[in-house]
Design an enzyme around this catalytic site. Structure first.
Site, PDB file in Angstrom:
ATOM      1  N   PRO A 155       0.818  -1.192   0.000  1.00  0.00           N
ATOM      2  CA  PRO A 155       0.000   0.000   0.000  1.00  0.00           C
ATOM      3  C   PRO A 155       0.857   1.248   0.000  1.00  0.00           C
ATOM      4  O   PRO A 155       1.726   1.410   0.834  1.00  0.00           O
ATOM      5  CB  PRO A 155      -0.790  -0.107   1.299  1.00  0.00           C
ATOM      6  CG  PRO A 155      -0.368  -1.390   1.934  1.00  0.00           C
ATOM      7  CD  PRO A 155       0.898  -1.821   1.301  1.00  0.00           C
ATOM      8  N   GLU A 156       0.581   2.087  -0.935  1.00  0.00           N
ATOM      9  CA  GLU A 156       1.155   3.425  -0.920  1.00  0.00           C
ATOM     10  C   GLU A 156       0.039   4.363  -0.476  1.00  0.00           C
ATOM     11  O   GLU A 156      -1.048   3.915  -0.124  1.00  0.00           O
ATOM     12  CB  GLU A 156       1.716   3.782  -2.304  1.00  0.00           C
ATOM     13  CG  GLU A 156       2.757   2.759  -2.762  1.00  0.00           C
ATOM     14  CD  GLU A 156       3.392   3.072  -4.100  1.00  0.00           C
ATOM     15  OE1 GLU A 156       3.516   4.261  -4.434  1.00  0.00           O
ATOM     16  OE2 GLU A 156       3.759   2.134  -4.814  1.00  0.00           O
TER      17      GLU A 156
ATOM     18  N   ARG B  55       3.245 -11.303   5.129  1.00  0.00           N
ATOM     19  CA  ARG B  55       4.681 -11.063   5.251  1.00  0.00           C
ATOM     20  C   ARG B  55       5.071 -10.445   6.594  1.00  0.00           C
ATOM     21  O   ARG B  55       6.251 -10.429   6.947  1.00  0.00           O
ATOM     22  CB  ARG B  55       5.169 -10.166   4.101  1.00  0.00           C
ATOM     23  CG  ARG B  55       5.204 -10.907   2.785  1.00  0.00           C
ATOM     24  CD  ARG B  55       5.625 -10.011   1.653  1.00  0.00           C
ATOM     25  NE  ARG B  55       7.074  -9.810   1.612  1.00  0.00           N
ATOM     26  CZ  ARG B  55       7.688  -9.111   0.662  1.00  0.00           C
ATOM     27  NH1 ARG B  55       6.992  -8.547  -0.297  1.00  0.00           N
ATOM     28  NH2 ARG B  55       8.979  -8.974   0.672  1.00  0.00           N
TER      29      ARG B  55
ATOM     30  N   ARG C 187      21.755  17.715  -3.716  1.00  0.00           N
ATOM     31  CA  ARG C 187      21.701  16.262  -3.527  1.00  0.00           C
ATOM     32  C   ARG C 187      22.132  15.549  -4.796  1.00  0.00           C
ATOM     33  O   ARG C 187      21.548  15.742  -5.867  1.00  0.00           O
ATOM     34  CB  ARG C 187      20.264  15.841  -3.153  1.00  0.00           C
ATOM     35  CG  ARG C 187      19.740  16.514  -1.900  1.00  0.00           C
ATOM     36  CD  ARG C 187      20.416  15.952  -0.670  1.00  0.00           C
ATOM     37  NE  ARG C 187      20.174  14.529  -0.561  1.00  0.00           N
ATOM     38  CZ  ARG C 187      19.073  14.002  -0.050  1.00  0.00           C
ATOM     39  NH1 ARG C 187      18.129  14.778   0.396  1.00  0.00           N
ATOM     40  NH2 ARG C 187      18.931  12.703   0.012  1.00  0.00           N
TER      41      ARG C 187
ATOM     42  N   HIS D 221      -2.899 -16.004   8.760  1.00  0.00           N
ATOM     43  CA  HIS D 221      -2.240 -14.690   8.810  1.00  0.00           C
ATOM     44  C   HIS D 221      -3.132 -13.605   9.397  1.00  0.00           C
ATOM     45  O   HIS D 221      -2.858 -12.422   9.245  1.00  0.00           O
ATOM     46  CB  HIS D 221      -1.738 -14.300   7.426  1.00  0.00           C
ATOM     47  CG  HIS D 221      -0.771 -15.278   6.840  1.00  0.00           C
ATOM     48  ND1 HIS D 221       0.365 -15.691   7.512  1.00  0.00           N
ATOM     49  CD2 HIS D 221      -0.775 -15.967   5.682  1.00  0.00           C
ATOM     50  CE1 HIS D 221       1.005 -16.575   6.768  1.00  0.00           C
ATOM     51  NE2 HIS D 221       0.337 -16.767   5.654  1.00  0.00           N
TER      52      HIS D 221
END
Length: 290
Positions: free
Chosen positions: A2-3, A120, A163, A101
DNA sequence: CTGTGTTCCTGTTCGC
DNA sequence: TGCGAACAGGAACACA
């Protein structure tokens, strides 16, 4: 997985079930995820009301009656399954459910069940006094939200000045922009016509002033995130929204997972390439992204 | 301080 | 069909 758009979609799915509701029981089924669960986790949540459910970057934050806050992260594979009374059979199982899970189960005063499932186990849940939320190590130092006014060309230029890292890594760094991940970084760079290999500092002039590239990038980030949230978050493979409905933005990816496909930019005859940066796949078109 | 590589864990997909 | 290898949305952490 998920973003930001997916986390926001999850938040919107959970809010009507959790916000303002009392948690009757919290069942914790293993000692840890990525980190140990909070001490006396069940006792600190059970019997208390969830006052609000917010999002910051990819974090969900529940404020709990009594002055504590629960910070939750979905990691790569975390999901919430919502079951409401009276809707048995109405909700098609949203994803292949692997009960082994199911790690945390919240039961609310009106009979709803919210199950956190995470194969996970890169996700986590931690608690902190609400008064210390802003200073919490996980949250302090995060960059601006893509949908807020603080994400603009000037901010990108200031952060990028000097940067030498590449744009891909710069945008993946949550201190620069909060909530982007591998997918939306690739998509935003494609929308803005910028190469993921370009040096971050090229967004700023020597003075630190933003360039036209920084303007394009800021606009691209905002638009791709807005579009994805509007589409209900993307879904990868079997990912589903918190309430079980599919997200559709995955069908709008221009480059992510599209290696070898023709570039969709108008007039561009290039093909989507896959390269590896910092150990992660990057998808882009070397013809129209420079 | 900056940039890079490793690591956590399991499931799915891919090539042979 | 089986089987090992590669790969997957994240980010804390160690290290040069």
């Amino acid at each position: 997985m998920p973003e930001l758009p997916e986390v926001e979609t999850v938040r919107r799915g959970l809010e009507p079930v959790l916000s303002g509701r009392r948690i009757i029981t919290l069942e914790q089924r293993r000692p840890d995820l990525r980190f140990p669960f909070p001490e006396r986790f069940a006792e600190r949540v059970s019997g208390r009301r969830i006052e609000s459910l917010r999002r910051r970057a990819k974090y969900l934050i529940a404020t709990i009656e009594g002055g504590e806050a629960l910070i939750m992260h979905l990691g790569m594979s975390g999901r919430y399954l919502i079951e409401k009374p009276g809707t048995e059979g109405a909700t098609i199982p949203a994803f292949r459910h692997m009960p082994q899970h199911d790690h945390v189960i919240f039961r609310t005063e009106d009979g709803a069940t919210v199950t956190y499932n995470d194969p996970r186990r890169f996700g986590f849940m931690v608690m902190t006094p609400e008064s210390e939320l802003e200073a919490h190590p996980l949250l302090q130092g995060l960059g601006p939200e893509p949908m807020g006014n603080l994400l603009n060309a000037a901010h990108l230029a200031t952060r990028a000045a000097g940067r030498s890292t590449d744009l891909k890594a710069f945008l993946m760094d949550q201190r620069n922009v909060a909530g982007l991940g591998n997918i939306y970084v690739c998509e935003a760079l494609h929308r803005s016509g910028l190469s993921p290999n370009r040096a971050a500092k090229s967004l700023a002039r020597k003075s630190g002033a933003p360039t036209a590239r920084a303007e394009r990038l800021a606009a691209a980030i905002r638009s791709v995130i807005a579009d994805a949230i509007a589409a209900g978050g993307s879904s990868l493979r079997d990912y589903r929204q918190a309430d079980g409905a599919l997200g559709y933005f995955q069908h709008s990816f221009m480059v992510y997972g599209k290696e070898g496909d023709a570039c969709t930019t108008e007039g561009c005859r290039g093909r989507v390439k896959r390269i590896v940066q910092s150990g992660r796949s990057t998808f882009y078109c070397s013809s129209c992204q420079s």
